[in-house]
Design a protein around this motif. Structure first.
Motif, short mmCIF file in Angstrom:
data_model
loop_
_atom_site.label_atom_id
_atom_site.label_comp_id
_atom_site.label_asym_id
_atom_site.label_seq_id
_atom_site.Cartn_x
_atom_site.Cartn_y
_atom_site.Cartn_z
N GLY A 71 0.80 -1.23 0.00
CA GLY A 71 0.00 0.00 0.00
C GLY A 71 0.83 1.27 0.00
O GLY A 71 0.30 2.37 0.16
N ASN A 72 2.15 1.15 -0.21
CA ASN A 72 2.97 2.38 -0.26
C ASN A 72 2.77 3.08 -1.61
O ASN A 72 2.02 2.60 -2.48
N SER A 73 3.44 4.20 -1.79
CA SER A 73 3.22 4.98 -3.02
C SER A 73 3.61 4.18 -4.27
O SER A 73 2.98 4.31 -5.32
N ALA A 74 4.65 3.34 -4.14
CA ALA A 74 5.08 2.53 -5.28
C ALA A 74 4.00 1.53 -5.67
O ALA A 74 3.75 1.30 -6.86
N ASP A 75 3.35 0.93 -4.66
CA ASP A 75 2.25 -0.01 -4.94
C ASP A 75 1.10 0.70 -5.65
O ASP A 75 0.48 0.15 -6.57
N VAL A 76 0.80 1.91 -5.22
CA VAL A 76 -0.32 2.64 -5.83
C VAL A 76 -0.05 2.85 -7.32
O VAL A 76 -0.90 2.52 -8.18
N LEU A 77 1.14 3.35 -7.65
CA LEU A 77 1.47 3.58 -9.06
C LEU A 77 1.45 2.26 -9.84
O LEU A 77 0.83 2.17 -10.91
N LYS A 78 2.10 1.23 -9.28
CA LYS A 78 2.21 -0.07 -9.97
C LYS A 78 0.83 -0.69 -10.22
O LYS A 78 0.52 -1.10 -11.35
N VAL A 83 -1.40 4.64 0.03
CA VAL A 83 -2.83 4.53 -0.28
C VAL A 83 -3.70 5.41 0.63
O VAL A 83 -4.71 5.96 0.18
N LYS A 84 -3.30 5.58 1.88
CA LYS A 84 -4.14 6.36 2.82
C LYS A 84 -4.16 7.85 2.48
O LYS A 84 -5.02 8.58 2.97
N LYS A 85 -3.20 8.29 1.67
CA LYS A 85 -3.15 9.73 1.33
C LYS A 85 -3.95 10.06 0.06
O LYS A 85 -3.95 11.20 -0.40
N LEU A 86 -4.63 9.04 -0.48
CA LEU A 86 -5.38 9.29 -1.72
C LEU A 86 -6.72 9.96 -1.45
O LEU A 86 -7.39 10.43 -2.36
N PHE A 87 -7.12 9.96 -0.19
CA PHE A 87 -8.47 10.41 0.15
C PHE A 87 -8.45 11.74 0.89
O PHE A 87 -7.52 12.04 1.62
N GLY A 88 -9.51 12.53 0.65
CA GLY A 88 -9.66 13.76 1.44
C GLY A 88 -9.18 15.01 0.73
O GLY A 88 -9.46 16.11 1.17
N GLY A 89 -8.43 14.85 -0.36
CA GLY A 89 -7.95 16.03 -1.08
C GLY A 89 -8.77 16.25 -2.35
O GLY A 89 -9.98 15.98 -2.37
N ALA A 90 -8.11 16.71 -3.40
CA ALA A 90 -8.79 16.95 -4.69
C ALA A 90 -9.36 15.63 -5.22
O ALA A 90 -8.78 14.57 -5.00
N ALA A 91 -10.50 15.74 -5.91
CA ALA A 91 -11.15 14.53 -6.46
C ALA A 91 -10.22 13.86 -7.48
O ALA A 91 -9.49 14.53 -8.21
N ALA A 92 -10.27 12.53 -7.49
CA ALA A 92 -9.41 11.77 -8.41
C ALA A 92 -9.86 11.99 -9.86
O ALA A 92 -11.06 12.07 -10.13
N PRO A 93 -8.91 12.02 -10.80
CA PRO A 93 -9.29 12.10 -12.22
C PRO A 93 -9.95 10.80 -12.69
O PRO A 93 -9.73 9.74 -12.09
N LEU A 94 -10.73 10.90 -13.73
CA LEU A 94 -11.51 9.75 -14.21
C LEU A 94 -10.69 8.47 -14.43
O LEU A 94 -11.12 7.39 -14.01
N PRO A 95 -9.50 8.54 -15.04
CA PRO A 95 -8.76 7.27 -15.26
C PRO A 95 -8.27 6.61 -13.97
O PRO A 95 -7.65 5.55 -14.02
N PHE A 96 -8.52 7.22 -12.82
CA PHE A 96 -8.14 6.58 -11.56
C PHE A 96 -9.36 5.94 -10.89
O PHE A 96 -9.23 5.29 -9.86
N SER A 97 -10.54 6.11 -11.49
CA SER A 97 -11.76 5.70 -10.77
C SER A 97 -11.88 4.19 -10.62
O SER A 97 -12.38 3.70 -9.61
#
Ligand code: SAM
Length: 285
Positions: free
Chosen positions: A11-18, A65-79
């Motif tokens: 769930g680290n930043s590398a996992d999110v991108l991968k 992964v925990k930092k993905l929430f609460g800020g700007a809305a995610a762009p469509l290709p991340f949905s």
């Protein structure tokens, strides 16, 4: 004996991108009716628990992964990444974070096939157990660098192979390029996605240069920088994708700036609005 356990880093930043890149490639491949193949040379345990001792030793997921929430809305290709993550939490538990085999198995269809390799004596049985009822899946307790070449070309003639070693052995930085060239020789139309860490800028630059020299057509790089190099350790990570779907760079242009906004430290952001990510063609079509 290798000591790396992915549970420390889940769930680290590398996992999110991968996992986002894997999701995008497989979502693209499954737009067509024809069956496809997924290979994972270094598959890990398949499922991780963020409330476990192992995950909380360094709690990397807190900066991932925990930092993905609460800020700007995610762009469509991340949905779709986000909706699959919610599905995992609903099915497995609120503290679960899935590994690459799980993402692939959720996206692929009944007609598709998945082959996973994992060597670790504690993680291999977990992976086997997770997929024991899934008839599409074969799990091998074998060296993924060797087994994956033997499995090429897959009869489906379409598919993705993910190469995600732990780089505990420094020669892996050289081996991964030779490995992808060997896979590509047997299955030239396949898509290959390599994960790499950036701990040492010179080593990462060499890896990039080796891909440029290998000259495999349509090789794209997507990199996310979350920390400053002077802090030590892994400060960026990336995915190099050979035969990337044409949509992937377009999606990355929307998603990587947003991921950087969510995941890069303020010191990285202070270096400029494009400082936290790189999108680069290493070899053209
Ligand atoms: N791909 C996984 C994910 O995204 O969820 C994470 C994989 S982790 C970075 C690398 C894994 O490769 C570890 O679980 C390690 O035990 C395994 N491993 C190391 N050398 C291997 C080899 N030669 N063949 C297969 N697995 C290997």
């Amino acid at each position: 004996m290798l000591s790396y356990r992915h549970g420390f880093h889940a769930g680290n930043s590398a996992d999110v991108l991968k996992h986002w890149v894997i999701e995008r490639v497989l979502s693209y491949l499954t737009q067509k009716d024809k069956p496809c193949f997924y290979g994972d040379t270094h598959a890990g345990a398949g499922m991780y628990f963020l409330n476990s001792d192992i995950a909380n030793k360094t709690a990397e997921y807190q900066r991932g992964v925990k930092k993905l929430f609460g800020g700007a809305a995610a762009p469509l290709p991340f949905s779709r990444y986000l909706s699959l993550l919610s599905q995992c939490e609903a099915e497995v538990g609120a503290d679960a974070y899935p590994g690459s085999p799980w993402w692939a198995a959720k996206i692929l269809r009944a007609s598709d096939r998945l082959n996973f390799c994992e060597l670790h004596p504690q993680d291999y049985p977990k992976l086997e157990q997770l997929f024991k009822r899934d008839k599409r899946v074969k799990v091998f307790n074998e060296d993924g660098f060797i087994k994956s070449v033997a499995l090429m070309p897959p009869p489906e003639k379409r598919g993705l192979v993910v190469i995600d070693p732990s780089y505990e052995i420094k020669s892996d930085y050289e081996k991964v390029v030779q490995h992808i060239v060997a896979l590509h020789k047997r299955f030239a139309t396949g898509t290959y996605a390599l994960w790499y860490p950036v701990v040492d800028a010179a080593r990462a630059a060499k890896l990039e240069h080796r891909f440029i020299q290998a000259g495999l057509k349509n090789t794209q790089l997507y990199e996310l920088q979350t920390e400053l190099p002077e802090n030590g350790g892994m400060y960026a990570s990336g995915m190099i994708v050979v035969n990337a779907p044409w949509t992937l760079t377009q999606d990355a242009q929307k998603v990587l700036p947003w991921l950087s906004l969510c995941l890069s430290s303020s010191a990285v952001k202070a270096q400029g609005k494009d400082a936290g990510f790189r999108i680069k063609t290493l070899c053209d079509e």
